[in-house]
Each structure stands twice: as C-alpha cells, then as structure tokens.
Design a protein around this motif. Structure first.
Motif, PDB file in Angstrom:
ATOM      1  N   UNK A 161     -10.844   1.200 -12.806  1.00  0.00           N
ATOM      2  CA  UNK A 161     -10.612   1.709 -11.437  1.00  0.00           C
ATOM      3  C   UNK A 161      -9.880   0.677 -10.580  1.00  0.00           C
ATOM      4  N   UNK A 162     -10.408  -0.557 -10.625  1.00  0.00           N
ATOM      5  CA  UNK A 162      -9.957  -1.598  -9.693  1.00  0.00           C
ATOM      6  C   UNK A 162      -8.506  -2.016  -9.917  1.00  0.00           C
ATOM      7  N   UNK A 169      -6.540  -0.091 -16.689  1.00  0.00           N
ATOM      8  CA  UNK A 169      -7.589   0.302 -17.633  1.00  0.00           C
ATOM      9  C   UNK A 169      -8.961   0.326 -16.959  1.00  0.00           C
ATOM     10  N   UNK A 194       0.861  -1.177   0.000  1.00  0.00           N
ATOM     11  CA  UNK A 194       0.000   0.000   0.000  1.00  0.00           C
ATOM     12  C   UNK A 194       0.905   1.236   0.000  1.00  0.00           C
ATOM     13  N   UNK A 206      -0.759   7.751 -10.322  1.00  0.00           N
ATOM     14  CA  UNK A 206      -1.825   7.203 -11.170  1.00  0.00           C
ATOM     15  C   UNK A 206      -1.374   7.175 -12.643  1.00  0.00           C
ATOM     16  N   UNK A 207      -0.718   8.257 -13.081  1.00  0.00           N
ATOM     17  CA  UNK A 207      -0.300   8.337 -14.494  1.00  0.00           C
ATOM     18  C   UNK A 207       0.757   7.298 -14.847  1.00  0.00           C
ATOM     19  N   UNK A 222      -5.983   0.024 -10.256  1.00  0.00           N
ATOM     20  CA  UNK A 222      -5.028   0.966  -9.671  1.00  0.00           C
ATOM     21  C   UNK A 222      -4.532   0.464  -8.313  1.00  0.00           C
ATOM     22  N   UNK A 223      -3.357   0.953  -7.930  1.00  0.00           N
ATOM     23  CA  UNK A 223      -2.729   0.500  -6.689  1.00  0.00           C
ATOM     24  C   UNK A 223      -3.393   1.129  -5.467  1.00  0.00           C
ATOM     25  N   UNK A 224      -3.405   0.402  -4.338  1.00  0.00           N
ATOM     26  CA  UNK A 224      -3.945   0.994  -3.111  1.00  0.00           C
ATOM     27  C   UNK A 224      -3.038   2.126  -2.623  1.00  0.00           C
ATOM     28  N   UNK A 225      -3.662   3.207  -2.241  1.00  0.00           N
ATOM     29  CA  UNK A 225      -2.890   4.415  -1.881  1.00  0.00           C
ATOM     30  C   UNK A 225      -3.593   5.216  -0.794  1.00  0.00           C
TER      31      UNK A 225
END
Lengths: 267, 267
Positions: free
Chosen positions: B36-37, B34, B8, B28-29, B39-42
């Motif tokens: 939402x799911x 492709x 995380x 994010x960039x 993306x990495x937890x942050x």
C-alpha cells in the motif's frame, strides 16, 4: 440521514489504494443518476505512504498508530469540503485505532460525520437477513485479534465462527498480505494462489455451518464480487459502507437494495 | 519529469464520475508498488453537479463554459496538496474550454502542472507506433466539432479519418450520450446497445483503413479495454494520461510500457 442539503462524501482511501477505489466505484453504483451531473459530490484521499499498516500496529510490529495520519487526512478532506466520511479499511476501525481517530477529530473540533464500517455492516446483516444466526468473517489478523467484528456481532446476538489462530494467519490473513500473491500486492488481476486460498476459506466456513459470510476486509471486496455462494449470502462491508455514505449524503439517491441470487457463485 | 521530490497527483474527475475512477485505476495499475505504502499520493475530486456538459457548451446548448468550474476545482485540489493534475475528460481539452482553464489558473497564480490528455496521447502514439499514418478517433460531438484530436494529429503529420457529421452524431456520440443506453447513463455494466454501436464504429474505421484507433473520450475507456482489435492498436487516452501523471509524479515508479498482443479483441 439528511435530505435537501448538499453533503459532500469524503473517502479516506490509500489503505490500500485499490480498496479506496472500489469504495468510490460502489458509491457510484449505488447512486441513482442518469447523467454525470446527477452524481453526488465526492472527494477521495489516497495518500498511502503516511498511513502505517493497521495490522502491523495492532500486532506490535510498529509503535506508530496510523490513527494520527488517518485523522490528519480526514481533517484535510473536511477542509476541502467533505461533510460525511468513510474509511475504506476495516482494520482501521479496531478500537485501538478508531477511538484514537475520533478523539483527534473531537480535539480538532471536526464537524465531519464519520461512519463506522463494522457497525454499518452488522446492522445491514441484521436488517436484511434476520434469520441468520451464525456468521463467518473474512478479515485481517489485526481485526481478528482485536475481535473487531466479533464484539459487534455478539452485541447483536449473533454467533461468530472462530477459525483459530493457525487458519486465520495461514489462510485468511495470507490471502490479503502474502508478498508474492496476496491481494494487496496483486489486485489487478487477483492471482490464482489468492483465489485458491479464498476457495479454501469459503469451504471451511461452509463446513462450519456459516449462514452468512462477511467480507470484513476491503481487499476481499476486490477478489469476491458475488452476492452469494451457493445459498450463503455474502455481506460485502465495502458495498454496505458505500450505501451508508450515499444514504447520509442524499437518501433519495440511494438505489433500492434487493438481494439478488442472479449473481451467485457456485463453488 | 521530476525525481526525488514528493509530487501529489490530482485527478479532476466528475466529468463523468466513472471516467475519473477509471483514470485513478489506471494510475494505480501503471505504478510499481508491492505494498500500500509504495503507491503515489493522489487526490480525486468528483463534483459533477458544478461542471456543465462540455459538448453541450461547445454545441451552444448552454452558454456556461465549464472552464470556470473545472479551474475552481483544480484550485481546490491544489489547496489540498495536488501538484500535478490531469482532467479525466477529453472534451474539456477543446481550446474553447482548456485555454480558459489555463487562463484562470494563471490569473490565480496556480503552480499546478496541468497535463494535456490530447498532447500526451498523440505523443504516445508517435513514440510507440511510428509506422502509423492513418488514425481513427472515437470522441464526442464537442471534440469532433472543435477538431480537438484532428489539429494535434495533423501537427504531427498524421492523417485523420473523418467519419462525417451523420456517422459521428448517430454512432460515435450516441454510444456515449444516448439517454437510454449510452455509456454515460449505463456504465456498470455497459449495455448491449452501446456495445453494438461500438462494434459498428470499429468496423467502419477498419474499412476506412485505420492503422490505429484513439479512444478520445474517457467513456470509451470503460467500454473497450483491449490493447488491439485484430492488428489495429487501440490507444486509450485515459491510460496514456495515467502514465503521464505517474511519470510526472515519480518516473522511477512508472511501469514499463510494452505493447502486448495478449489482450487483443477479435471482431
């Protein structure tokens, strides 16, 4: 609306990640501050893998209600210090999800003040544009099917333009969700195909006599930043929620609202 | 560099708030996703009131080392689940602050992996631009006085252009800190006076023969997004830290780096 007490803003992001970021950005932009230290305390949670797609649940494509994950993450934000929370996703405010979130928070004895993006947006529209009677809402299929904005707008005596299922699915929803060019897949920068759909959507609502447009999906806030198109005000639910969070955290720091026609996009 | 395990990302923002936001945006960039799911937890912590100004401490204008507050907030991020953390402020990496942060984390038995923005940035420059020998660094007075970049660059056999105290204070530092128009006070949008100073700074470094420029203060990442100016590559420490955080969290999701001259700003 509190004053003189330290509130901590919690932003439930991740649905989608970029929308959470845009909400935080708007919170900073609507805060009176001339030095780092004058900004409000804020925590952002962006844990997207846990949160099933809101519209997919509403349309029955999954039986997993994202409410449980969202409520869990709000409780984590509360443990970390958040006292007033906003969810950066309109569709998550559909009763079938939002009511379940508030129920879990109640059961878990959460003290967090959870704002409601749709209630805030419609109140903002009523307060600032009392002459508006006919509204177009740009939202997901899930928000459309559950009449999320329609119900609240009607409660306030406003008329909603119903684009019909075909237009809603193939233009509005697709602009957000198309796997090739939708705003969720490609937000930096927004793709020309999504912009073209957005152009068509706005033309449609204009032709239908919309006196205001509500950006009722946080993804649209990424693609459309104008305050008005021609003479039609654009009510961006993300900006409204940002203002509401600043107001709840520290009303003295809320930047005055002034509808400016400087940022008008001419179609 | 980990793989197959859920890390995380924790972002220590708030110094300044906008810089924290830009770091999250860059994360994010630089993530392959492709939906939402994917993306990495942050988690982002932006609690600016607690964090005294880094440069003010280094210059002796306050005796309160911001290290204590920063370490406390990193521990809070860890409690909330963060495993790999980046601080969105170059000056906080000056040894007098950073060493104190790591000492507190060690004493408190923190297991967090804390990245170092300067080490990452200089490594990135060496790996991707091995021909570069002479570097200009845009940083705060605090980073300049503590030779933050100079030390690490020299360790890697690189030459640093020293702008001298007058230029550093009245151009570089002022561009960030001027109370009327500095990037910290006015970042949305960046003011013309700050842009003018930035233009002068770049012209100066070009005239001095810089072969690369390092944006060594996160505020500059807000004002200057080009990948190169004329033929001089711009190494943005915020982008580098974002890539390092994605790499540590899940290397498979790191977007490939390719120096592109598409985004070149001509002075």
């Amino acid at each position: 609306m509190k004053s003189g007490k330290t509130e901590v803003i919690g932003v439930l992001g991740g649905c989608g990640p970029q929308a959470g970021l845009v909400l935080v950005d708007q919170i900073f932009r609507h805060t009176k501050a001339s030095a780092d230290q004058e900004h409000l305390p804020l925590l952002l949670s962006s844990i997207p893998a846990q949160i099933t797609d809101r519209t997919a649940f509403i349309l029955g494509k999954t039986t997993q209600n994202p409410a449980k994950a969202i409520a869990g993450l709000i409780l984590q934000l509360e443990s970390a210090g958040a006292t007033v929370v906003g969810i950066a996703c309109n569709t998550a405010h559909s009763p079938v999800i939002f009511d379940s979130i508030t129920e879990i928070l109640l059961t878990r004895k959460s003290k967090v003040k959870l704002l409601h993006i749709v209630e805030e947006t419609v109140s903002f529209l009523r307060d600032n544009f009392p002459q508006v009677k006919k509204v177009g809402v740009l939202c997901t299929e899930g928000a459309y099917k559950t009449k999320l904005y329609e119900t609240v707008l009607k409660d306030h005596g406003l008329n909603v333009i119903n684009p019909g299922e075909h237009f809603q699915r193939n233009y509005v929803h697709r602009c957000i969700y198309d796997p090739e060019f939708g705003i969720k897949a490609c937000s930096a920068p927004v793709r020309p195909e999504a912009k073209e759909l957005l152009h068509n959507i706005i033309s449609y609502y204009k032709a239908e006599g919309a006196e205001a447009l509500i950006l009722g999906c946080t993804e649209f806030s990424i693609a459309l930043t104008a305050e008005a198109i021609d003479d039609i005000p654009i009510i961006d639910s993300t900006k409204v929620l940002a203002r509401a969070l600043v107001r709840e955290a520290c009303v003295e720091k809320l930047v005055d609202y002034k509808f400016s026609t400087d940022n008008v996009h001419v179609q």
